[in-house]
Design a protein around this motif. Structure first.
Motif, mmCIF file in Angstrom:
data_model
loop_
_atom_site.group_PDB
_atom_site.id
_atom_site.type_symbol
_atom_site.label_atom_id
_atom_site.label_comp_id
_atom_site.label_asym_id
_atom_site.label_seq_id
_atom_site.Cartn_x
_atom_site.Cartn_y
_atom_site.Cartn_z
ATOM 1 N N THR A 1 0.818 -1.226 0.000
ATOM 2 C CA THR A 1 0.000 0.000 0.000
ATOM 3 C C THR A 1 0.842 1.263 0.000
ATOM 4 O O THR A 1 0.317 2.359 0.209
ATOM 5 N N ALA B 1 0.553 3.263 3.298
ATOM 6 C CA ALA B 1 -0.759 3.653 3.828
ATOM 7 C C ALA B 1 -1.110 2.870 5.086
ATOM 8 O O ALA B 1 -1.723 3.404 6.013
ATOM 9 N N ASP C 1 -5.398 6.534 6.428
ATOM 10 C CA ASP C 1 -4.242 6.446 5.546
ATOM 11 C C ASP C 1 -3.050 6.996 6.326
ATOM 12 O O ASP C 1 -3.024 8.180 6.693
ATOM 13 N N THR D 1 -1.376 10.379 5.346
ATOM 14 C CA THR D 1 -2.059 11.656 5.549
ATOM 15 C C THR D 1 -2.622 11.822 6.954
ATOM 16 O O THR D 1 -2.872 12.944 7.383
ATOM 17 N N VAL E 1 -9.929 7.130 5.068
ATOM 18 C CA VAL E 1 -10.089 6.862 3.641
ATOM 19 C C VAL E 1 -11.523 7.186 3.233
ATOM 20 O O VAL E 1 -12.460 7.064 4.029
ATOM 21 N N ARG E 2 -11.697 7.602 1.982
ATOM 22 C CA ARG E 2 -13.016 8.047 1.510
ATOM 23 C C ARG E 2 -13.531 7.247 0.319
ATOM 24 O O ARG E 2 -14.705 7.336 -0.002
ATOM 25 N N THR E 3 -12.687 6.474 -0.342
ATOM 26 C CA THR E 3 -13.101 5.800 -1.565
ATOM 27 C C THR E 3 -13.935 4.562 -1.293
ATOM 28 O O THR E 3 -14.942 4.318 -1.967
ATOM 29 N N TRP E 4 -13.548 3.784 -0.282
ATOM 30 C CA TRP E 4 -14.203 2.509 -0.007
ATOM 31 C C TRP E 4 -14.960 2.574 1.309
ATOM 32 O O TRP E 4 -14.459 3.117 2.293
ATOM 33 N N PHE F 1 -8.808 -1.223 1.397
ATOM 34 C CA PHE F 1 -9.198 0.188 1.350
ATOM 35 C C PHE F 1 -8.220 1.027 0.522
ATOM 36 O O PHE F 1 -8.488 2.203 0.277
ATOM 37 N N PHE F 2 -7.096 0.427 0.114
ATOM 38 C CA PHE F 2 -6.033 1.202 -0.520
ATOM 39 C C PHE F 2 -5.606 0.573 -1.843
ATOM 40 O O PHE F 2 -5.772 -0.631 -2.068
#
Length: 283
Positions: free
Chosen positions: A78, A81, A215, A218, A222-225, A246-247
């Motif tokens: 990842t 991450a 993550d 940062t 996480v926002r995508t999954w 998630f990554f």
């Protein structure tokens, strides 16, 4: 079927067995979990990982090599991450030992964590201030250890730590809970002599969009999954894969490990591994 329910490491456990678990086995399981918690819980001021938060060297606890070796694979796949030094980032967003749930300024995890955190059979060494959190693999590892402690029991055994579970000597069908509606499922999967672990942003969520899957690069959620599920031979790798998914790079690592998986994006899209043995109700 006999059911033994108890609370441990902040979650509810259910052990289903063909025969009642004898008192000495229950004691062995209780002692095993207590020792794991004393070593790895960042929510305890007296734990081993809390004692290392300013750096230092301690005798390596059981499970250190197994879990941190998996973290090394997770980190490479990842691109940093997923990291065991995510504890301070979680605290910064309010997921701290007091569960203040007051989000402050995000704090990225230390980069190149393997340069700071070293381990072997004898010692665990942290080269500077950081807080270890093994949440990406820890509960799965403990499920495996509890199942090992119940090895003398005849017949099928299921160890379920609030959705992270492993089955020995039998088979069950498990619903994949919809992350936006716990009364619904996105599918079902048979689990036979295997482990299934799940992760979702709606679990351990607080404040304005905060949740526990961060993550490390940062310090932000996480926002995508929205949710992931992983089916593996053991719970530690299922737990690890559920986080990795998630990554970017997570699906490739799961495939490399031979882990079947499903993940649902925050926009409702669903992806699954080739040959996933379950049934999905959405596309």
């Amino acid at each position: 079927m006999h059911i033994w329910r108890f609370e441990a490491i902040g979650t509810r456990w259910e052990v289903a067995t063909a025969h009642a678990v004898p008192a000495e086995r229950r004691r062995a399981v209780t002692e095993l979990i207590a020792a794991f918690d004393a070593a790895w819980s960042r929510f305890r001021r007296d734990s081993l990982v809390s004692s290392l938060r300013e750096g230092g060297r301690v005798a390596a606890p059981p499970d250190a090599a197994a879990m941190l070796s998996v973290y090394a694979e997770l980190g490479r796949a990842t691109e940093g991450a997923v990291t065991p030094l995510i504890g301070t980032a979680l605290e910064a967003l309010g997921y701290d030992s007091g569960l203040s749930l007051r989000a402050g300024r995000p704090v990225p995890a230390p980069a190149h964590w393997e340069r700071m955190l070293r381990w072997d059979d004898a010692a665990l060494t942290l080269a500077g201030p950081a807080l270890i959190d093994v949440g990406a693999v820890g509960k799965g590892r403990l499920v495996d250890r509890v199942l090992e402690a119940l090895a003398p029991l005849p017949g099928p055994v299921t160890v379920d730590a609030s959705g992270d579970l492993r089955v020995r000597g039998g088979a069950i069908r498990v619903a994949l809970e919809h992350p936006y509606d716990p009364a619904m499922a996105v599918g079902v999967v048979p689990v036979a002599d295997a482990a299934l672990c799940a992760s979702a942003g709606n679990r351990r969520a607080w404040a304005d969009g905060m949740h526990h899957v961060l993550d490390g690069r940062t310090g932000l959620p996480v926002r995508t999954w929205a949710a992931t599920w992983a089916l593996a031979a053991d719970a530690m790798h299922a737990d690890a894969a559920a986080t990795a998914l998630f990554f970017d790079g997570g699906a490739g690592l799961a495939d490399q490990w031979g882990v079947h998986w499903v993940r649902m994006a925050t926009d409702g899209r669903i992806e699954r591994s080739p040959g996933f043995p379950g049934e999905l109700f959405t596309r």
